[in-house]
Design a protein around this motif. Structure first.
Motif: not given
Length: 239
Positions: A49-50, A53, A118, A121-122, A124, A191
């Protein structure tokens, strides 16, 4: 609005570049080094997920005149925040079976919370950046495009399911989540929906706890929608 394909390609390349070692299992040992014997020890996907982001944060510093149709909170900030936390509340109530010896309610809370982070983060990356960046493209094409990118981003091409079924899931999911983002103007409901999908597919055996959790979430979302419609109608009458 003119679509800036140069920055969109940069976003995709960064997201893919960061997610690749995660999706291919190259960071498994690293992940286990600090999660071993914890309830997220089998959830290496959390690192992926990062990628979206970080890609979004980087490209947002370059991409000028980006559409602001979809923001984090949207216009109905309290409503969208309530929608976001509802899966966490619901699965804290229903609980989730687990093999870690954890109390079901606490595990439901912890698993829902970590996956909400998580999913944020995705989303976004997919909604706050990419969907806004594609503003001006036909909506259906926009949703399909993001769904296809989402499928490829997972780098799952080993089985017939990965090649023929999973892309359909990603495209249909991308369509649903994309429309929800456009309708609400916020990534929080998206989300929450993404979190619910994870909770009902990645938490283990699908059983009564999951069914109860889904039921509470759906009823809660309906109640929130009805309350907000009533509030708007009341405000309209008195204005």
């Amino acid at each position: 609005m003119k679509i800036d394909w140069k920055n969109i390609i940069l976003f995709v390349l960064i997201a893919f570049g960061i997610s690749y070692p995660v999706q291919q299992g190259y960071l498994t040992d690293f992940f286990l080094s600090f999660t071993k014997n914890s309830f997220i020890s089998e959830s290496e996907y959390l690192l992926a997920g990062f990628s979206t982001l970080i890609a979004a944060i980087v490209v947002l510093t370059f991409h000028q005149n980006l559409s602001k149709r979809i923001t984090i909170l949207g216009d109905d900030k309290i409503k969208n925040a309530l929608i976001l936390v509802l899966p966490i509340i619901a699965f804290s109530i229903s609980g989730l079976n687990n093999n870690f010896g954890m109390n079901e309610s606490f595990y439901g809370f912890a698993f829902a919370l970590i996956n909400t982070i998580y999913a944020f983060t995705e989303e976004f990356g997919w909604r706050r950046y990419l969907q806004n960046a594609l503003e001006g493209l036909n909506k259906n094409l926009k949703y399909i495009f993001i769904g296809v990118i989402w499928w490829i981003w997972h780098l799952r091409f080993e089985t017939q399911f990965d090649i023929f079924i999973f892309p359909l899931i990603c495209i249909c999911g991308g369509f649903l989540l994309g429309k929800l983002a456009d309708d609400t103007g916020s990534i929080l409901p998206v989300t929450a929906m993404h979190t619910l999908i994870i909770l009902t597919t990645n938490s283990g055996i699908f059983g009564i706890n999951e069914i109860m959790g889904i039921g509470i979430v759906i009823l809660g979302w309906i109640l929130i929608e009805l309350l907000w419609k009533r509030k708007k109608a009341h405000n309209t009458v008195h204005n």
